[in-house]
Design a protein around this motif. Structure first.
Motif, short mmCIF file in Angstrom:
data_model
loop_
_atom_site.label_atom_id
_atom_site.label_comp_id
_atom_site.label_asym_id
_atom_site.label_seq_id
_atom_site.Cartn_x
_atom_site.Cartn_y
_atom_site.Cartn_z
N ILE A 332 25.19 -13.90 -21.90
CA ILE A 332 26.21 -12.91 -22.29
C ILE A 332 26.29 -12.82 -23.81
O ILE A 332 26.40 -11.71 -24.39
CB ILE A 332 27.56 -13.28 -21.68
CG1 ILE A 332 27.48 -13.21 -20.14
CG2 ILE A 332 28.66 -12.37 -22.20
CD1 ILE A 332 28.73 -13.69 -19.46
N GLY A 333 26.26 -13.95 -24.50
CA GLY A 333 26.32 -13.92 -25.96
C GLY A 333 25.11 -13.24 -26.57
O GLY A 333 25.22 -12.55 -27.61
N SER A 334 23.96 -13.40 -25.94
CA SER A 334 22.77 -12.73 -26.48
C SER A 334 22.86 -11.23 -26.31
O SER A 334 22.39 -10.46 -27.17
CB SER A 334 21.52 -13.27 -25.78
OG SER A 334 21.56 -12.96 -24.39
N LEU A 335 23.46 -10.80 -25.18
CA LEU A 335 23.65 -9.37 -25.01
C LEU A 335 24.61 -8.81 -26.07
O LEU A 335 24.40 -7.71 -26.62
CB LEU A 335 24.21 -9.08 -23.61
CG LEU A 335 23.25 -9.30 -22.43
CD1 LEU A 335 23.96 -9.02 -21.12
CD2 LEU A 335 22.01 -8.41 -22.57
N TYR A 336 25.68 -9.54 -26.37
CA TYR A 336 26.66 -9.08 -27.35
C TYR A 336 26.08 -9.09 -28.76
O TYR A 336 26.45 -8.27 -29.61
CB TYR A 336 27.90 -9.95 -27.27
CG TYR A 336 28.97 -9.59 -28.27
CD1 TYR A 336 29.71 -8.40 -28.11
CD2 TYR A 336 29.24 -10.40 -29.35
CE1 TYR A 336 30.68 -8.06 -29.03
CE2 TYR A 336 30.21 -10.07 -30.27
CZ TYR A 336 30.93 -8.90 -30.11
OH TYR A 336 31.89 -8.57 -31.03
N ILE A 344 31.74 -2.05 -27.58
CA ILE A 344 32.53 -3.27 -27.81
C ILE A 344 32.71 -3.52 -29.30
O ILE A 344 33.74 -4.04 -29.74
CB ILE A 344 31.83 -4.46 -27.13
CG1 ILE A 344 31.72 -4.21 -25.62
CG2 ILE A 344 32.59 -5.75 -27.39
CD1 ILE A 344 31.01 -5.31 -24.87
N GLU A 345 31.74 -3.12 -30.10
CA GLU A 345 31.86 -3.36 -31.54
C GLU A 345 32.98 -2.54 -32.16
O GLU A 345 33.50 -2.90 -33.22
CB GLU A 345 30.53 -3.01 -32.21
CG GLU A 345 29.39 -3.92 -31.79
CD GLU A 345 28.08 -3.51 -32.43
OE1 GLU A 345 28.08 -2.41 -33.03
OE2 GLU A 345 27.08 -4.26 -32.32
N GLU A 346 33.37 -1.40 -31.52
CA GLU A 346 34.41 -0.55 -32.07
C GLU A 346 35.81 -1.00 -31.71
O GLU A 346 36.78 -0.45 -32.24
CB GLU A 346 34.18 0.88 -31.56
CG GLU A 346 32.84 1.46 -31.98
CD GLU A 346 32.61 2.81 -31.37
OE1 GLU A 346 33.48 3.25 -30.58
OE2 GLU A 346 31.57 3.43 -31.67
N THR A 347 35.92 -1.97 -30.81
CA THR A 347 37.23 -2.46 -30.40
C THR A 347 37.55 -3.75 -31.13
O THR A 347 36.66 -4.43 -31.65
CB THR A 347 37.25 -2.73 -28.88
OG1 THR A 347 36.27 -3.70 -28.56
CG2 THR A 347 36.96 -1.43 -28.12
N ILE A 352 36.89 -11.67 -28.17
CA ILE A 352 37.67 -12.44 -27.19
C ILE A 352 37.20 -12.14 -25.77
O ILE A 352 37.09 -13.04 -24.92
CB ILE A 352 39.17 -12.10 -27.35
CG1 ILE A 352 39.65 -12.48 -28.77
CG2 ILE A 352 40.00 -12.82 -26.30
CD1 ILE A 352 41.08 -12.05 -29.05
N LEU A 353 36.85 -10.88 -25.49
CA LEU A 353 36.40 -10.52 -24.16
C LEU A 353 35.07 -11.19 -23.81
O LEU A 353 34.92 -11.76 -22.72
CB LEU A 353 36.26 -9.00 -24.08
CG LEU A 353 35.74 -8.44 -22.75
CD1 LEU A 353 36.72 -8.77 -21.63
CD2 LEU A 353 35.53 -6.92 -22.85
N VAL A 354 34.14 -11.17 -24.75
CA VAL A 354 32.83 -11.78 -24.48
C VAL A 354 32.95 -13.29 -24.34
O VAL A 354 32.34 -13.92 -23.46
CB VAL A 354 31.84 -11.41 -25.59
CG1 VAL A 354 30.54 -12.20 -25.44
CG2 VAL A 354 31.56 -9.92 -25.57
N THR A 355 33.79 -13.90 -25.20
CA THR A 355 33.97 -15.35 -25.12
C THR A 355 34.62 -15.75 -23.79
O THR A 355 34.18 -16.71 -23.12
CB THR A 355 34.82 -15.84 -26.28
OG1 THR A 355 34.21 -15.45 -27.51
CG2 THR A 355 34.99 -17.35 -26.25
N THR A 356 35.65 -15.02 -23.40
CA THR A 356 36.32 -15.33 -22.14
C THR A 356 35.39 -15.14 -20.95
O THR A 356 35.35 -15.97 -20.02
CB THR A 356 37.57 -14.45 -21.97
OG1 THR A 356 38.43 -14.61 -23.12
CG2 THR A 356 38.32 -14.81 -20.71
#
Length: 390
Positions: A332-336, A344-347, A352-356
């Motif tokens: 998931i972190g690699s996708l982000y 997601i970058e605009e929010t 927090i969403l990716v980490t959770t």
């Protein structure tokens, strides 16, 4: 032409007697060689038989006890031993086999004597004489303390009729001295083996090391050999007690006086042998108990080692599951973190969403893996619906 043929015939007839003489000489030489070969083969066979039974060649060193217990060492020829004491040539094999490790005991009743081979003792018992053969084996020398103690005990036992008015016959007192010496040596050896083995077993309760296990294996082998030796002595005594004719034939003094025993009249020697049978049986039972404890300890050690190996395997599996669970968060972190545009970058709550989401996926995957592992660890057959027990 006729003259030439006649001349050739005369020359041929002259050569025939010479050929016959040569043929006869060769035949006589072959016959002489056959006679010499037969004589040599016969001598070899005779020498082989003498060597097999140790009969007629060499001497045997022995110690002779008289009827009052006095003894003196002598060297006796094998031929004289067989002829004077009414033995068989094959009996000498039991005497000479003491030079090697012979664990099989025997007690043979002859016409006027008892030939006994018990552990390291070889003796011929007669109504008024005991011949102890000094070719002892198993590392016991003639100058050893054990052999000297046996000689002193035999001298004391044979002289008890003069000193203490012992009512037992001469041959029974000699047998008693031999059995007492043998059982004393067996008891001493058993105590040493049991002390060492029990000490190792006690040490293994606190720590298990490779050296202790190797030492335990060596002691277990020694106990097994000792048990086999004691069992053979017990079987010999049991076989003798079941033969009434052998028990009656052991009354050499009565046989010498012409008093023949009835078939069931052997209470004295039967009680004597049963006493030693009970002692040997006690030794066997004690050794077998220690061997059983050793095997039980070995099984427990194997169970402990198997349990430790299983724990190490489970630890490796848990680490593998944790690594697999972290793979979900890394994915998931690699996708982000890819250099691609996404919403997601605009929010402001993207991190927090990716980490959770990564933590939740990692936790769920790890918990699911541990649950499946616990199911595999269960050993209940009834919990598996696919197994039909009939």
């Amino acid at each position: 032409m006729f003259a030439s043929y006649a001349k050739m015939w005369v020359m041929t007839t002259r050569r025939i007697p010479a050929f016959l003489r040569t043929f006869c000489q060769s035949k006589r030489m072959l016959h002489q060689v056959d006679i010499e070969a037969s004589a040599l083969l016969q001598n070899n066979l005779l020498q082989r038989n003498n060597t097999l039974y140790n009969y007629g060649s060499g001497t045997i060193r022995c110690t002779i006890f008289d009827n009052v217990g006095q003894y003196h060492p002598i060297e006796m020829k094998r031929r004289d031993l067989v002829s004077k004491h009414e033995l068989l040539p094959r009996d000498l094999r039991k005497i000479e086999r003491s030079r090697k490790q012979d664990l099989v005991p025997s007690l043979l009743v002859r016409q006027n004597g008892i030939l006994i081979s018990l552990l390291t003792t070889r003796a011929l018992i007669k109504p008024d004489m005991v011949i102890v053969f000094d070719s002892v084996g198993s590392g016991i020398s003639l100058d050893s303390r054990t052999h000297k103690k046996f000689i002193q005990g035999l001298e004391l036992k044979l002289g008890n009729q003069v000193v203490n008015k012992d009512t037992l016959p001469y041959e029974f007192r000699a047998l008693e001295a031999i059995f007492v010496s043998a059982l004393s040596n067996m008891s001493s050896e058993m105590k040493v083996l049991l002390t060492v083995c029990n000490g190792i077993l006690e040490d293994l309760e606190y720590s298990i090391t490779r050296d202790k296990l190797r030492f335990l294996l060596v002691q277990n082998k020694k106990l097994t050999v000792f048990r086999r030796k004691a069992v053979l002595v017990r079987e010999m005594l049991n076989d003798i007690l079941e033969q009434d004719d052998v028990l009656c034939g052991m009354y050499l003094s009565d046989k010498l006086r012409g008093n023949l025993r009835a078939k069931d009249d052997h209470a004295e020697i039967e009680m004597l042998l049963e006493t030693y049978y009970s002692h040997v049986d006690e030794i066997v039972q004690t050794v077998e108990g220690t061997i059983s404890n050793t095997k039980t300890t070995e099984e427990i050690i194997n169970i402990v080692l198997d349990s430790n190996r299983n724990q190490l395997m489970l630890l490796g599996i848990r680490f593998a599951m944790g690594t697999l669970s972290l793979g979900a968060a890394l994915w998931i972190g690699s996708l982000y973190g890819m250099n691609l545009e996404n919403f997601i970058e605009e929010t402001s709550f993207g991190f927090i969403l990716v980490t959770t989401l990564g933590v939740l996926c990692t936790s769920w995957l790890f918990a699911y893996s541990i649950k499946q592992l616990h199911k595999l660890q269960k050993m209940s057959l009834a919990a598996n619906p696919h197994i039909n027990i009939k």
